[in-house]
Design a protein around this motif. Structure first.
Motif, PDB file in Angstrom:
ATOM      1  N   ILE A 145      79.614 -58.676 -24.779  1.00 15.86           N
ATOM      2  CA  ILE A 145      80.918 -58.418 -24.175  1.00 15.86           C
ATOM      3  C   ILE A 145      80.744 -58.346 -22.668  1.00 15.86           C
ATOM      4  O   ILE A 145      79.704 -57.890 -22.172  1.00 15.86           O
ATOM      5  N   GLU A 146      81.760 -58.797 -21.926  1.00 14.65           N
ATOM      6  CA  GLU A 146      81.639 -58.928 -20.475  1.00 14.65           C
ATOM      7  C   GLU A 146      82.871 -58.390 -19.762  1.00 14.65           C
ATOM      8  O   GLU A 146      83.977 -58.892 -19.983  1.00 14.65           O
ATOM      9  N   PRO A 147      82.705 -57.408 -18.883  1.00 17.64           N
ATOM     10  CA  PRO A 147      83.811 -57.032 -17.998  1.00 17.64           C
ATOM     11  C   PRO A 147      84.086 -58.160 -17.000  1.00 17.64           C
ATOM     12  O   PRO A 147      83.164 -58.656 -16.340  1.00 17.64           O
ATOM     13  N   ILE A 148      85.348 -58.562 -16.895  1.00 19.06           N
ATOM     14  CA  ILE A 148      85.757 -59.647 -16.000  1.00 19.06           C
ATOM     15  C   ILE A 148      86.763 -59.102 -15.004  1.00 19.06           C
ATOM     16  O   ILE A 148      87.672 -58.350 -15.368  1.00 19.06           O
ATOM     17  N   ASN A 149      86.604 -59.496 -13.747  1.00 13.88           N
ATOM     18  CA  ASN A 149      87.461 -58.916 -12.708  1.00 13.88           C
ATOM     19  C   ASN A 149      88.918 -59.352 -12.874  1.00 13.88           C
ATOM     20  O   ASN A 149      89.213 -60.479 -13.276  1.00 13.88           O
ATOM     21  N   THR A 150      89.817 -58.442 -12.545  1.00 15.22           N
ATOM     22  CA  THR A 150      91.251 -58.682 -12.741  1.00 15.22           C
ATOM     23  C   THR A 150      91.899 -59.404 -11.569  1.00 15.22           C
ATOM     24  O   THR A 150      93.101 -59.665 -11.611  1.00 15.22           O
ATOM     25  N   ARG A 151      91.128 -59.751 -10.562  1.00 18.11           N
ATOM     26  CA  ARG A 151      91.641 -60.627  -9.513  1.00 18.11           C
ATOM     27  C   ARG A 151      91.633 -62.073 -10.003  1.00 18.11           C
ATOM     28  O   ARG A 151      92.618 -62.804  -9.842  1.00 18.11           O
ATOM     29  N   ASP A 152      90.525 -62.492 -10.599  1.00 16.31           N
ATOM     30  CA  ASP A 152      90.427 -63.844 -11.139  1.00 16.31           C
ATOM     31  C   ASP A 152      91.171 -63.983 -12.464  1.00 16.31           C
ATOM     32  O   ASP A 152      91.688 -65.052 -12.787  1.00 16.31           O
ATOM     33  N   MET A 153      91.187 -62.906 -13.247  1.00  8.40           N
ATOM     34  CA  MET A 153      91.781 -62.964 -14.575  1.00  8.40           C
ATOM     35  C   MET A 153      92.683 -61.745 -14.767  1.00  8.40           C
ATOM     36  O   MET A 153      92.329 -60.775 -15.454  1.00  8.40           O
ATOM     37  N   PRO A 154      93.869 -61.749 -14.181  1.00 13.26           N
ATOM     38  CA  PRO A 154      94.763 -60.586 -14.278  1.00 13.26           C
ATOM     39  C   PRO A 154      95.069 -60.219 -15.728  1.00 13.26           C
ATOM     40  O   PRO A 154      95.323 -61.087 -16.561  1.00 13.26           O
ATOM     41  N   GLY A 155      95.010 -58.932 -16.006  1.00 11.04           N
ATOM     42  CA  GLY A 155      95.351 -58.451 -17.333  1.00 11.04           C
ATOM     43  C   GLY A 155      94.232 -58.492 -18.337  1.00 11.04           C
ATOM     44  O   GLY A 155      94.431 -58.110 -19.501  1.00 11.04           O
ATOM     45  N   PHE A 156      93.028 -58.908 -17.934  1.00  7.60           N
ATOM     46  CA  PHE A 156      91.937 -58.975 -18.902  1.00  7.60           C
ATOM     47  C   PHE A 156      91.631 -57.575 -19.417  1.00  7.60           C
ATOM     48  O   PHE A 156      91.538 -56.617 -18.648  1.00  7.60           O
ATOM     49  N   PHE A 157      91.481 -57.456 -20.729  1.00  8.33           N
ATOM     50  CA  PHE A 157      91.379 -56.134 -21.351  1.00  8.33           C
ATOM     51  C   PHE A 157      90.143 -55.363 -20.896  1.00  8.33           C
ATOM     52  O   PHE A 157      90.194 -54.138 -20.720  1.00  8.33           O
ATOM     53  N   LEU A 158      89.030 -56.054 -20.702  1.00 10.10           N
ATOM     54  CA  LEU A 158      87.759 -55.402 -20.370  1.00 10.10           C
ATOM     55  C   LEU A 158      87.385 -55.747 -18.928  1.00 10.10           C
ATOM     56  O   LEU A 158      87.040 -56.892 -18.634  1.00 10.10           O
ATOM     57  N   SER A 159      87.440 -54.766 -18.033  1.00 11.71           N
ATOM     58  CA  SER A 159      87.211 -55.068 -16.618  1.00 11.71           C
ATOM     59  C   SER A 159      86.238 -54.128 -15.925  1.00 11.71           C
ATOM     60  O   SER A 159      85.861 -54.384 -14.779  1.00 11.71           O
ATOM     61  N   ARG A 160      85.812 -53.061 -16.565  1.00 12.89           N
ATOM     62  CA  ARG A 160      84.950 -52.056 -15.932  1.00 12.89           C
ATOM     63  C   ARG A 160      83.658 -51.867 -16.718  1.00 12.89           C
ATOM     64  O   ARG A 160      83.641 -51.938 -17.950  1.00 12.89           O
ATOM     65  N   GLN A 161      82.582 -51.593 -15.983  1.00 14.87           N
ATOM     66  CA  GLN A 161      81.285 -51.415 -16.619  1.00 14.87           C
ATOM     67  C   GLN A 161      81.287 -50.203 -17.552  1.00 14.87           C
ATOM     68  O   GLN A 161      80.766 -50.273 -18.669  1.00 14.87           O
ATOM     69  N   ALA A 162      81.845 -49.083 -17.106  1.00 14.95           N
ATOM     70  CA  ALA A 162      81.861 -47.884 -17.939  1.00 14.95           C
ATOM     71  C   ALA A 162      82.669 -48.117 -19.211  1.00 14.95           C
ATOM     72  O   ALA A 162      82.321 -47.601 -20.289  1.00 14.95           O
ATOM     73  N   GLN A 163      83.734 -48.872 -19.114  1.00 18.97           N
ATOM     74  CA  GLN A 163      84.543 -49.215 -20.287  1.00 18.97           C
ATOM     75  C   GLN A 163      83.699 -49.986 -21.303  1.00 18.97           C
ATOM     76  O   GLN A 163      83.737 -49.710 -22.505  1.00 18.97           O
ATOM     77  N   ALA A 164      82.939 -50.954 -20.796  1.00 20.78           N
ATOM     78  CA  ALA A 164      82.086 -51.744 -21.690  1.00 20.78           C
ATOM     79  C   ALA A 164      81.015 -50.884 -22.338  1.00 20.78           C
ATOM     80  O   ALA A 164      80.748 -50.997 -23.547  1.00 20.78           O
ATOM     81  N   MET A 165      80.404 -50.002 -21.564  1.00 25.21           N
ATOM     82  CA  MET A 165      79.356 -49.148 -22.117  1.00 25.21           C
ATOM     83  C   MET A 165      79.911 -48.217 -23.184  1.00 25.21           C
ATOM     84  O   MET A 165      79.256 -47.954 -24.200  1.00 25.21           O
ATOM     85  N   ALA A 166      81.117 -47.714 -22.982  1.00 27.89           N
ATOM     86  CA  ALA A 166      81.741 -46.846 -23.980  1.00 27.89           C
ATOM     87  C   ALA A 166      82.017 -47.607 -25.271  1.00 27.89           C
ATOM     88  O   ALA A 166      81.852 -47.069 -26.382  1.00 27.89           O
ATOM     89  N   ILE A 167      82.423 -48.855 -25.149  1.00 25.47           N
ATOM     90  CA  ILE A 167      82.694 -49.677 -26.329  1.00 25.47           C
ATOM     91  C   ILE A 167      81.403 -49.961 -27.089  1.00 25.47           C
ATOM     92  O   ILE A 167      81.351 -49.875 -28.321  1.00 25.47           O
ATOM     93  N   LEU A 168      80.335 -50.289 -26.363  1.00 21.85           N
ATOM     94  CA  LEU A 168      79.044 -50.503 -27.018  1.00 21.85           C
ATOM     95  C   LEU A 168      78.634 -49.278 -27.815  1.00 21.85           C
ATOM     96  O   LEU A 168      78.159 -49.379 -28.951  1.00 21.85           O
ATOM     97  N   LYS A 169      78.811 -48.116 -27.220  1.00 21.12           N
ATOM     98  CA  LYS A 169      78.431 -46.870 -27.891  1.00 21.12           C
ATOM     99  C   LYS A 169      79.289 -46.621 -29.119  1.00 21.12           C
ATOM    100  O   LYS A 169      78.774 -46.217 -30.174  1.00 21.12           O
ATOM    101  N   GLU A 170      80.588 -46.869 -29.004  1.00 16.82           N
ATOM    102  CA  GLU A 170      81.474 -46.586 -30.129  1.00 16.82           C
ATOM    103  C   GLU A 170      81.222 -47.529 -31.296  1.00 16.82           C
ATOM    104  O   GLU A 170      81.237 -47.100 -32.457  1.00 16.82           O
TER     105      GLU A 170
END
Length: 264
Positions: A145-170
């Motif tokens: 899974i990859e956080p993608i910046n919302t400047r290039d891809m507005p509205g992308f669900f996963l955009s922050r590193q901490a968000q991704a790490m929390a998802i991996l853990k869950e």
């Protein structure tokens, strides 16, 4: 030792797609990645890899209707059956191409999404990742899974590193890993070395590009020699995907990579 993979969706666009494999090998790359393989048969791509003596290191699951603006299915409520079909198709290609990992794009939130909608996307995303990781594990493959910046891809669900790490853990699957794109992280958060230090154990793949224009890594605000040195010190042994848009001719712009085996 940094191992560079050419992203053939962006590099060597001077050539037809199948000819980019040999162009990448001639330039010193040992691995390749690209967005999607599905416009070509897996057998045709396997022959291109074999003839060029390249490893396939990454590609994405089918993203939905890319031309209509869709950017992944994994977090989209009501699209679960389509997502599961996309997992099956991607893993079929991965087996034939001997690709050890595939990237699951999260998809876009609807404009103006409220907390309830975001929670629905989160729950769908977690269930779909659990399914994808379980199916991939049967074949010895990783899901990224990859956080993608919302400047290039507005509205992308996963955009922050901490968000991704929390998802991996869950999700808690050992074969679900982080695709760490230093370009996206710099735009969203910066502090790249600290992020690498904190997340290196979860990283399954790294990607690079210059910021802000997404050109060669030696152009822009990121000090890639320092980051590569830190990755080596941290013991990262995976691939580094060159997912950038050449400012000119691809081969002429590879001087930045001479220390890592590339040839201009």
């Amino acid at each position: 030792m940094i191992r560079l993979a050419a992203n053939l969706s962006m590099l060597f666009n001077e050539h037809d797609f199948i000819d980019r494999f040999s162009a990448a090998a001639d330039a010193g790359f040992k691995g390749v990645e690209y967005l999607f393989p599905y416009a070509y048969s897996a057998e045709e791509l396997r022959h291109a890899l074999r003839d060029s003596q390249l490893e396939q290191v990454l590609f994405n699951l089918p993203p939905g209707d890319w031309e209509a603006g869709e950017r992944g299915l994994a977090s989209l409520p009501g699209r679960e059956a389509e997502f599961r079909d996309s997992v099956v198709e991607a893993l079929r290609y991965a087996e034939i191409l001997r690709c050890p990992r595939v990237h699951v794009m999260a998809g876009l939130l609807p404009e103006g999404a409220d907390a309830t909608t975001q929670a629905d996307h989160q729950a769908t995303y977690l269930r779909n990742l659990q399914y994808a990781a379980s199916e991939a594990a049967k074949l010895g493959k990783d899901i990224l899974i990859e956080p993608i910046n919302t400047r290039d891809m507005p509205g992308f669900f996963l955009s922050r590193q901490a968000q991704a790490m929390a998802i991996l853990k869950e999700v808690g699957a050992s074969n679900l890993k982080l695709q760490f794109d230093l370009y996206h992280c710099q735009i969203m958060e910066g502090d790249l070395i600290r992020h690498l230090e904190q997340q290196v154990s979860a990283i399954g793949h790294v990607q690079v590009a210059g910021v802000p224009e997404r050109h060669e890594p030696d152009v822009g605000e990121i000090n890639y020699p320092a980051l590569f040195s830190r990755l080596n010190a941290l013991g990262y042994s995976g691939w580094v995907g060159c997912e950038y848009k050449p400012a000119g001719d691809t081969r002429q712009g590879l001087g930045w990579g001479r220390d890592y085996g590339l040839r201009t």
